[in-house]
Design an enzyme around this catalytic site. Structure first.
Site, mmCIF file in Angstrom:
data_model
loop_
_atom_site.group_PDB
_atom_site.id
_atom_site.type_symbol
_atom_site.label_atom_id
_atom_site.label_comp_id
_atom_site.label_asym_id
_atom_site.label_seq_id
_atom_site.Cartn_x
_atom_site.Cartn_y
_atom_site.Cartn_z
ATOM 1 N N HIS A 1 57.620 53.510 50.804
ATOM 2 C CA HIS A 1 56.607 52.822 51.684
ATOM 3 C C HIS A 1 57.316 51.911 53.467
ATOM 4 C CE1 HIS A 1 56.492 51.481 47.644
ATOM 5 N NE2 HIS A 1 55.302 51.221 47.766
ATOM 6 N N ASP B 1 62.551 54.235 52.485
ATOM 7 C CA ASP B 1 61.708 54.045 51.428
ATOM 8 C C ASP B 1 60.099 54.642 51.558
ATOM 9 O OD1 ASP B 1 61.528 50.962 49.567
ATOM 10 O OD2 ASP B 1 60.396 51.465 49.988
ATOM 11 N N ASP C 1 62.129 54.703 46.244
ATOM 12 C CA ASP C 1 61.233 55.371 45.431
ATOM 13 C C ASP C 1 60.206 56.589 45.671
ATOM 14 O OD1 ASP C 1 60.766 53.838 47.689
ATOM 15 O OD2 ASP C 1 59.639 52.072 46.586
ATOM 16 N N HIS D 1 59.913 44.284 53.197
ATOM 17 C CA HIS D 1 58.313 43.962 53.598
ATOM 18 C C HIS D 1 58.549 42.770 54.406
ATOM 19 C CE1 HIS D 1 57.184 47.663 52.392
ATOM 20 N NE2 HIS D 1 57.130 47.531 51.665
#
Length: 303
Positions: A169, A167, A256, A131
Site C-alpha cells: 500500500h 509495503d 503484504d 497510514h
C-alpha cells in the site's frame, strides 16, 4: 564498539491488538519466534533493546493534541465516533493509546540508536504504521511511528532523511506529514491506487511547495511479480537516493506484496522481497555509512 544491529523488542508490543482483525499481532510474535529459532538474535553484534512509550511531546510532533485525546478517550466510550476510530479498519480496543505509543517509542528508540552511533542498523518489527494521519486513524494505523521517528531525527539535527516504503500500500501518512518538508524524501512502491487502498500514490504526487521532487511514487499494476518489481525498484530507487544523498535511511518493509497475501494483488516471493531488502542495506552502506532504521508493516500471507 557500536553494535551492528539493534532489535527493539518487548512482548508488550503485542498489545496492539484489534481483536478479530487482519492486523493480527501473531504476525509479529511469529517473526520474533522464527528469528530466535534461526539464531538471528544470538548473532555477534545483535542487541535487543526494550522500548519506552513515546510521550505526548514526541507524538505531537506529527499528531494533533486533540487526536491524542480522542485515542485515549475512545476505549472508555462505547458510542465514540470520529477521528477515523471505531471503523472496521480501525476498531477501538482497550489500551489503544498505550499500545500505539509503545510502537512509536520503539521506532524512535531504533532511530536514536542509529543516529547516535550506537548501532549501524536498527529494527522495530512491530512498527510501520504508515497510514495514520495527523488527526485521523486509517488503514489499521493509530499513530504513525515512522513519521514520529523521522521527526525525532530532524530534532536531533538530521538534514536529509530518506524514507523508502515497499509495503503493497502507498505510504500515504508519511508522505502527507512531510510533503512540504524538503529535508525528507519519501519513496513508495505499491500496488496502483486505482485498485487498492488508500487510493493515493500517483506519479504526479511529487511534493508540496518548497519541497518539489521530494515525493516519489511508483504504482504497479495488479499481478506484478519479482521481475517487474525489481525492474521498477532498480529503475528508480538507487538513482533517486544517490541524488538526494541522505544521512540516514528509514524504511517500511511490509510483507503484504507477497503473492499469498489475501488483501492485495502483487505476486512477490519471499526471495524477491529478500532481494529488495539486501539492496536497501547496500544503499544504506553506500550512502549513509550504514545508518538504516527498518520497520515492519502489513503482511498476512504467512499468518
Amino acid at each position: 564498539m557500536a553494535d551492528d544491529t539493534v532489535v527493539v523488542w518487548d512482548e508488550a508490543l503485542l498489545t496492539y491488538d484489534m481483536g478479530d482483525h487482519p492486523l493480527d499481532p501473531v504476525r509479529v510474535e511469529l517473526t520474533m519466534a522464527l528469528a530466535r529459532e534461526l539464531g538471528v538474535l544470538d548473532r555477534p553484534g545483535v542487541r535487543l533493546v526494550k522500548p519506552e512509550p513515546a510521550d505526548d511531546a514526541l507524538l505531537t510532533r506529527v499528531h494533533d493534541p486533540a487526536y491524542l485525546d480522542a485515542v485515549r478517550a475512545a476505549p472508555r466510550d462505547p458510542l465514540f465516533a470520529g477521528f477515523g476510530l471505531g471503523t472496521s479498519d480501525n476498531p477501538v480496543f482497550d489500551g489503544m493509546h498505550e499500545a500505539s505509543a509503545l510502537i512509536a517509542g520503539a521506532t524512535v528508540a531504533a532511530a536514536e540508536a542509529v543516529w547516535r552511533g550506537e548501532a549501524r542498523r536498527a529494527v522495530n518489527v512491530a512498527g510501520g504504521l504508515h497510514h495514520a494521519m495527523p488527526a485521523r486513524a486509517a488503514g489499521f494505523c493509530v499513530y504513525n511511528d515512522p513519521a514520529v521517528a523521522i521527526a525525532r531525527l530532524l530534532d536531533l539535527g538530521a538534514q536529509r532523511i530518506a524514507y523508502v516504503d515497499v509495503d503493497v500500500h502507498h505510504g500515504d501518512g508519511v508522505q502527507e506529514i512531510f510533503y512540504r518538508d524538503p529535508r525528507v524524501l519519501t519513496i513508495s512502491l505499491h500496488e496502483t491506487p486505482l485498485a487498492l487502498f488508500p487510493g493515493t500514490g500517483f506519479p504526479d504526487e511529487t511534493g508540496g511547495p518548497g519541497a518539489e521532487g521530494t515525493a516519489v511514487n511508483v504504482p504497479l499494476p495488479p499481478g506484478v511479480g519479482d521481475a517487474g518489481w525489481q525492474r521498477a525498484f532498480h529503475a528508480v530507487v538507487p538513482s533517486v537516493l544517490r541524488a538526494f544523498r541522505p544521512q540516514v535511511l528509514v524504511t517500511q518493509c511490509g510483507a503484504d506484496g507477497h503473492r499469498s497475501d489475501p488483501l492485495a494483488d502483487l505476486r512477490l516471493s519471499v526471495d524477491g522481497q529478500r532481494a529488495t531488502y539486501r539492496t536497501l542495506r547496500a544503499l544504506a552502506d553506500e550512502l549513509c555509512d550504514g545508518r538504516w532504521i527498518a520497520t515492519g508493516g502489513g503482511g498476512y500471507a504467512l499468518v
